[in-house]
Design an enzyme around this catalytic site. Structure first.
Site, PDB file in Angstrom:
ATOM      1  N   ASN A 161       0.805  -1.233   0.000  1.00 31.70           N
ATOM      2  CA  ASN A 161       0.000   0.000   0.000  1.00 31.70           C
ATOM      3  C   ASN A 161       0.835   1.280   0.000  1.00 31.70           C
ATOM      4  O   ASN A 161       0.420   2.289  -0.550  1.00 31.70           O
ATOM      5  CB  ASN A 161      -0.996  -0.003   1.157  1.00 31.70           C
ATOM      6  N   GLU A 169       4.876  -4.658  11.802  1.00 28.17           N
ATOM      7  CA  GLU A 169       3.819  -3.655  11.568  1.00 28.17           C
ATOM      8  C   GLU A 169       2.695  -4.372  10.851  1.00 28.17           C
ATOM      9  O   GLU A 169       2.773  -4.602   9.636  1.00 28.17           O
ATOM     10  CB  GLU A 169       4.362  -2.511  10.700  1.00 28.17           C
ATOM     11  N   CYS A 207      -3.396   0.348   6.973  1.00 32.23           N
ATOM     12  CA  CYS A 207      -3.475  -0.580   8.108  1.00 32.23           C
ATOM     13  C   CYS A 207      -4.142   0.051   9.328  1.00 32.23           C
ATOM     14  O   CYS A 207      -4.843  -0.608  10.082  1.00 32.23           O
ATOM     15  CB  CYS A 207      -2.088  -1.053   8.474  1.00 32.23           C
ATOM     16  N   GLU A 230       7.898   2.050  14.791  1.00 28.60           N
ATOM     17  CA  GLU A 230       8.629   2.745  13.734  1.00 28.60           C
ATOM     18  C   GLU A 230       8.545   4.234  14.024  1.00 28.60           C
ATOM     19  O   GLU A 230       7.746   4.688  14.829  1.00 28.60           O
ATOM     20  CB  GLU A 230       8.022   2.410  12.366  1.00 28.60           C
TER      21      GLU A 230
HETATM   22  O1  TXE Z   1       0.256  -8.875   2.846  1.00 28.33           O
HETATM   23  P1  TXE Z   1       1.092 -10.121   3.142  1.00 28.33           P
HETATM   24  P2  TXE Z   1      -0.208  -8.325   1.428  1.00 28.33           P
HETATM   25  C1  TXE Z   1      -1.759  -6.005   5.633  1.00 28.33           C
HETATM   26  C2  TXE Z   1      -3.244  -5.988   5.618  1.00 28.33           C
HETATM   27  C3  TXE Z   1      -3.641  -6.469   4.249  1.00 28.33           C
HETATM   28  C4  TXE Z   1      -2.488  -7.343   3.890  1.00 28.33           C
HETATM   29  C5  TXE Z   1      -2.360  -7.437   2.434  1.00 28.33           C
HETATM   30  O2  TXE Z   1      -3.683  -6.879   6.613  1.00 28.33           O
HETATM   31  O3  TXE Z   1      -4.837  -7.200   4.200  1.00 28.33           O
HETATM   32  O4  TXE Z   1      -1.368  -6.742   4.523  1.00 28.33           O
HETATM   33  O5  TXE Z   1      -1.046  -7.166   1.965  1.00 28.33           O
HETATM   34  C6  TXE Z   1       5.721 -11.165   2.315  1.00 28.33           C
HETATM   35  N1  TXE Z   1       7.600 -15.123   4.964  1.00 28.33           N
HETATM   36  N2  TXE Z   1      -1.157  -4.741   5.570  1.00 28.33           N
HETATM   37  O6  TXE Z   1      -1.096  -9.285   0.706  1.00 28.33           O
HETATM   38  O7  TXE Z   1       0.564 -11.266   2.350  1.00 28.33           O
HETATM   39  C7  TXE Z   1       5.052 -10.742   1.030  1.00 28.33           C
HETATM   40  O8  TXE Z   1       5.803 -11.169  -0.085  1.00 28.33           O
HETATM   41  C8  TXE Z   1       8.121 -13.912   4.752  1.00 28.33           C
HETATM   42  C9  TXE Z   1      -0.896  -4.093   6.817  1.00 28.33           C
HETATM   43  O9  TXE Z   1       0.973  -7.773   0.695  1.00 28.33           O
HETATM   44  O10 TXE Z   1       1.170 -10.215   4.602  1.00 28.33           O
HETATM   45  C10 TXE Z   1       4.996  -9.240   1.195  1.00 28.33           C
HETATM   46  O11 TXE Z   1       6.220  -8.651   0.815  1.00 28.33           O
HETATM   47  N3  TXE Z   1       7.499 -12.965   4.033  1.00 28.33           N
HETATM   48  C11 TXE Z   1      -0.041  -2.982   6.699  1.00 28.33           C
HETATM   49  C12 TXE Z   1       4.783  -9.062   2.687  1.00 28.33           C
HETATM   50  O12 TXE Z   1       5.189 -10.284   3.295  1.00 28.33           O
HETATM   51  C13 TXE Z   1       6.297 -13.254   3.504  1.00 28.33           C
HETATM   52  C14 TXE Z   1       0.065  -2.250   5.472  1.00 28.33           C
HETATM   53  C15 TXE Z   1       3.343  -8.755   3.091  1.00 28.33           C
HETATM   54  O13 TXE Z   1       2.530  -9.752   2.532  1.00 28.33           O
HETATM   55  C16 TXE Z   1       5.697 -14.503   3.699  1.00 28.33           C
HETATM   56  C17 TXE Z   1      -0.225  -3.021   4.290  1.00 28.33           C
HETATM   57  C18 TXE Z   1       6.402 -15.468   4.470  1.00 28.33           C
HETATM   58  N4  TXE Z   1       5.911 -16.682   4.711  1.00 28.33           N
HETATM   59  C19 TXE Z   1      -0.825  -4.226   4.384  1.00 28.33           C
HETATM   60  N5  TXE Z   1       4.501 -14.502   3.059  1.00 28.33           N
HETATM   61  C20 TXE Z   1       0.441  -2.195   7.906  1.00 28.33           C
HETATM   62  N6  TXE Z   1       0.229  -2.632   9.131  1.00 28.33           N
HETATM   63  O14 TXE Z   1       1.079  -1.176   7.720  1.00 28.33           O
HETATM   64  C21 TXE Z   1       4.353 -13.286   2.484  1.00 28.33           C
HETATM   65  N7  TXE Z   1       5.454 -12.530   2.740  1.00 28.33           N
END
Ligand code: TXE
Length: 485
Positions: free
Chosen positions: A154, A251, A285, A459
């Site tokens: 995002n 986060e 988020c 952060e």
């Molecule tokens: O998240 P993912 P996405 C959250 C929010 C939203 C979700 C969607 O809940 O619904 O994220 O974003 C990597 N080991 N937020 O689909 O799937 C993946 O490649 C290590 C909260 O992108 O959690 C990506 O780079 N890494 C937020 C990252 O993790 C892994 C802001 C996030 O992926 C992994 C934005 C693994 N096993 C979205 N699996 C906030 N709090 O600021 C995936 N990844």
């Protein structure tokens, strides 16, 4: 359209690097659904190369004075600001967020972080602790080593900079793995850091999916991981870090409450609810997606909100008049449409929006639900889209109890003209980031992060320093060494 294909997929040791052996990563412009670039996920060789570069660069980077490191970060901030327009256009292509937002919230926020931690770098010190008979301890604030950043889609530029700025200020080097959905912006940040004088290997970018991030994390050369992502991913990454006792900042997601009392300024409260649910098409988020409105104000609040939602400009994200862009991906659009359907089935009243728009790309009209109850899926689960749930409450005690009845604890806000009550409620909220008569502002000077399932660590602000460095005690004796025999 301009050519958005980067020179190569990865950025390692101060230069672009390609290896087409990895799985393809198509980059889709969310406003049209068209492929605008194609990158490749890291192979094992790329991962090894990036970690080798970051490890090799770290001792010399940490040996610079904080002032010297800080100067480079501040120079990078200036370059980012000079290129704000170009960076914002790229961010819009990466994420679909309208240019009216990216011009003021992405490269600028990244520049703030680089400037803030650049300024702080020279003042990072340990302390002197006097002991008996002239003995003393001094502490050294030392870098952790190589930090792995894993980003969500995002806010790709902001997320990378919020992690890189404190990490680099403290003398760490970094490997950043952006989200596979938005891989472009972080490469530009790497270019800029090099241009500002960061030595090769200090900031590296490796593309990939979850599997590549997991592989990076598993490598003993990584000392710390900082993830921005969902709670389920957070659980996996935190567990993997724990298995090797690595440092971790998480986060994660939220389902934050925004509590509006009868005595609140109506226009301000409505503005806050709009920002807290529809900015970035709801893909934030810390969004206040459970809007609790006190009984006496509810009708007026819904009327004003529905009227103002008609003024939303849903359209070409590159047109600066646009205020609502598309969802980031087909997957995210489907998730959101599914929740809207569940909201209707569970008996909430859809007051406005909620329909998919008939055009290419991933478009939806922002949705406003009234008559939402605490047990409905739309009130319990993070949707990560433009879906606002309005819930009614009567007493302050009830509002706090219901606001806190969630596994999440990222943010929370209260609107009231009774400041005593405002402070009382801020203290009672179970959340890491709270607001009184404001919402979703994240200045770099203030700590940002979640409590409960929404995260670990903070952060931004001075608080981030503790999460990107470690303290070493040095005991110095001026006395004879005693032994029992
Ligand atoms: O998240 P993912 P996405 C959250 C929010 C939203 C979700 C969607 O809940 O619904 O994220 O974003 C990597 N080991 N937020 O689909 O799937 C993946 O490649 C290590 C909260 O992108 O959690 C990506 O780079 N890494 C937020 C990252 O993790 C892994 C802001 C996030 O992926 C992994 C934005 C693994 N096993 C979205 N699996 C906030 N709090 O600021 C995936 N990844």
């Amino acid at each position: 359209m301009q050519d958005l294909q980067p020179k190569a997929s990865h950025y390692i040791d101060g230069a672009y690097h390609e290896d087409t052996g990895g799985n393809p990563i198509p980059v889709i412009y969310p406003a049209t659904g068209a492929e605008i670039a194609r990158l490749h996920a890291a192979t094992d060789a790329v991962i090894d190369r990036a970690l080798a570069a970051a490890s090799a660069a770290q001792p010399a980077w940490a040996a610079l004075t904080g002032t010297m490191r800080g100067r480079i970060l501040r120079r990078a901030a200036d370059i980012l600001r000079d290129r704000n327009h170009e960076m914002s256009v790229l961010e819009t292509h990466d994420t679909g967020k309208p240019l009216s937002e990216t011009l003021v919230a992405d490269a600028t926020s990244a520049a703030d972080a680089l400037e803030y931690f650049g300024g702080l770098a020279g003042s990072l010190t340990g302390e002197h602790i006097p002991l008996a008979d002239g003995d003393f301890v001094y502490t050294r604030r030392e870098a952790l080593g190589v930090v792995l950043g894993i980003g969500a889609w995002n806010y790709p530029t902001q997320i990378a900079a919020w992690k890189a700025a404190p990490a680099l200020a403290c003398g760490n080097t970094m490997v950043m793995k952006p989200s596979e959905t938005t891989p472009l912006c972080t490469l530009k940040l790497a270019e800029i850091l090099t241009e500002a004088g960061a030595p090769p290997g200090v900031f590296n970018v490796v593309q990939g999916y979850g599997a590549q991030a997991a592989k990076l994390l598993d490598d003993p050369r990584v000392a710390k991981v900082s993830l921005t992502g969902s709670v389920p991913t957070g659980r996996k990454v935190y567990a993997a870090a724990a298995a090797q006792l690595k440092h971790a900042t998480m986060e994660l997601g939220g389902k934050s409450p925004l509590v509006i009392f009868d005595d609140a300024d109506l226009d301000n409260a409505v503005s806050a609810a709009i920002n807290a649910n529809f900015y970035s098409t709801g893909q934030i988020c810390s969004n206040g997606t459970r809007v609790f409105v006190q009984k006496g104000l509810r009708k007026k609040f819904l009327k004003s909100l529905a009227r103002r939602m008609k003024d939303a400009v849903i359209g070409d994200p590159l047109d600066e008049a646009t205020t609502i862009g598309p969802m980031v991906s087909q997957r995210q659009l489907d998730i959101v449409l599914d929740y809207i359907e569940q909201g209707k089935v569970e008996g909430a009243t859809l007051v406005a929006g909620g329909a998919r728009l008939d055009r290419p790309g991933f478009w939806i009209a922002p949705a406003l639900f009234a008559d939402v109850t605490d047990d409905m899926a739309i009130a319990r689960e993070e949707i990560f889209g433009p879906v606002m749930s309005v819930l009614e409450f009567t007493t302050e005690e009830e509002a706090i109890r219901r606001a806190n009845a969630t596994e999440f604890g990222l943010a929370a806000g209260v609107f009231t003209s009774d400041l005593v009550r405002g402070h009382r409620i801020a203290a009672a909220f179970q959340a890491g980031t709270t607001y009184i008569n404001a919402y979703n502002l994240t200045p770099v000077e203030a700590p940002f992060g979640g409590s409960k399932a929404s995260g670990v660590g903070r952060e931004n602000s001075r608080a981030a320093i503790a999460h990107y460095s470690q303290v070493k005690s040095v005991y110095v004796s001026l006395n004879k060494t005693e032994a029992p025999f």
